[in-house]
Enzyme design. Structure first.
Site: not given
Length: 394
Positions: A159, A257, A281, A312, A315-316, A336
């Protein structure tokens, strides 16, 4: 249909339940976004600007195929649990996520800042990708990666998107350095306000563990989370030559990432990356960086077919996943949303979140007349100004 029992029907409901269950400092740590939270909010809001373009009178497929592969690993759906450190929202932590992702038929990323060792997590879900930051010297990083591989990790994530941002406008959560008697007394009001959270930890034999075992070298004790974090802050950021070196030493599937620019995506590929993840992030980096989905089309165009592209951030819903895949991603990672599910209902809550996303993906594929996630392309969405499609079309 109204939710009953522990089951919930949307990611938003998982978040509401997590908020009711977690002590305020723990929930705020999960919600964290840098500075004013501009990027964190845009990660979610940008998806609502993208519209679908469903055909009419198309041959609608009787069944839809959600399967894909990422980093040489076969997945039942194109959604992976992102690596997130110190998952103290539930006593099982990363093992709880491993249980949920295993049952969903997908993979998980494991942070070097995780509270559970790689071997313990991989024993539950062998589809495990280990993540490092450039948080130590070359030899130490390689030793951590080797230990994770010996524990069962099949791919390495490095990352890059971190700049140690400053304060947050809404205040930073009061996460303790250690859980001694004085700290427990100070945190008692927040903990007692959420007795179910405390009871779940006591049932599992103790209190949240603030050590990070995957950052310990053989024969050494695991450092504390904040001690490891401060050490990381003193390490100079890597060069692309460092990334190429780590890729060569690892030798297996390798994900970079934190890529938000086409030129960096090309450099990552030149350094040998198997895959790149378009990520800011989760809004926890440089604030006012655009939403990851806004950067995805240009990055996908720059990479072409030379590496896998993941996304990344934000996304929900299953429809969000479909939008990302239509714009060039092979899969997405969720952070999350996954931990909201874990906090709300443990491993079954993680599985619940992945089930919600899978159902949403399937529904969107049906409406778009697509029989598999691999058939999605830019014609399935309508973009507002500010999004650039592969090939330069708007």
């Amino acid at each position: 249909m109204a939710s009953t029992g522990e089951w919930f029907e949307t990611v938003a409901e998982a978040r509401r339940r997590a908020r009711r269950r977690l002590p305020r400092p723990v929930f705020l740590a999960l919600e964290a976004g840098a500075e004013a939270g501009v990027t964190r909010a845009d990660n979610v809001a940008a998806f609502s600007e993208i519209r679908f373009a469903p055909p009419r009178l198309a041959d609608l497929p009787a069944r839809r195929d959600l399967r894909t592969s990422v980093l040489g690993t076969q997945l039942d759906l194109p959604v992976i649990a992102a690596p997130v450190g110190a998952q103290a929202v539930h006593p099982l932590g990363e093992v709880g996520v491993a249980l949920g992702t295993r049952d969903a038929g997908t993979a998980m990323g494991l942070s070097e800042f995780a509270s559970k060792p790689a071997a313990e997590v991989a024993a539950v879900n062998p589809r495990l990708f280990f993540q490092v930051h450039w948080s130590a010297d070359r030899d130490t990083l390689l030793a951590r990666a080797a230990a994770a591989r010996a524990g069962g990790a099949t791919a390495l994530i490095v990352t890059l998107d971190w700049s140690f941002p400053g304060g947050r406008d809404w205040g930073s959560p009061a996460i303790p350095e250690r859980l001694d008697a004085r700290t427990l007394a100070r945190l008692a009001p927040a903990g007692l306000a959420r007795p179910g959270y405390l009871a779940s930890w006591l049932r599992h034999g103790g209190l949240p563990d603030l050590t990070v075992p995957n950052m310990a070298l053989p024969g050494q004790p695991a450092p504390g989370f904040f001690a490891a974090y401060r050490q990381w802050m003193t390490v100079p950021p890597p060069t692309w030559a460092d990334i190429a070196w780590l890729r060569a030493q690892w030798g297996g599937p390798f994900l970079v990432k934190g890529v938000m620019r086409p030129d960096d995506a090309r450099r990552a590929v030149d350094a040998g990356a198997t895959a790149v993840s378009v990520s800011n992030h989760g809004g926890n980096n440089l604030d006012s960086t655009p939403a990851a989905i806004r950067a995805l089309p240009a990055v996908a165009a720059a990479v072409g077919g030379s590496a896998e592209v993941l996304l990344d951030g934000g996304i929900r819903r299953g429809g969000d996943v479909v939008k990302a895949l239509a714009l060039g991603a092979r899969a997405v990672m969720i952070g999350r949303a996954c931990l909201w599910g874990l906090a709300a209902a443990g491993p079954s809550g993680v599985g619940n979140v992945f089930g919600i996303l899978a159902a949403g993906i399937d529904s969107a594929l049906l409406a778009l007349g697509r029989s598999s996630v691999g058939e999605l392309d830019p014609a399935d969405v309508i973009l507002p100004p500010g999004f650039v499609l592969p090939g330069g079309a708007r």
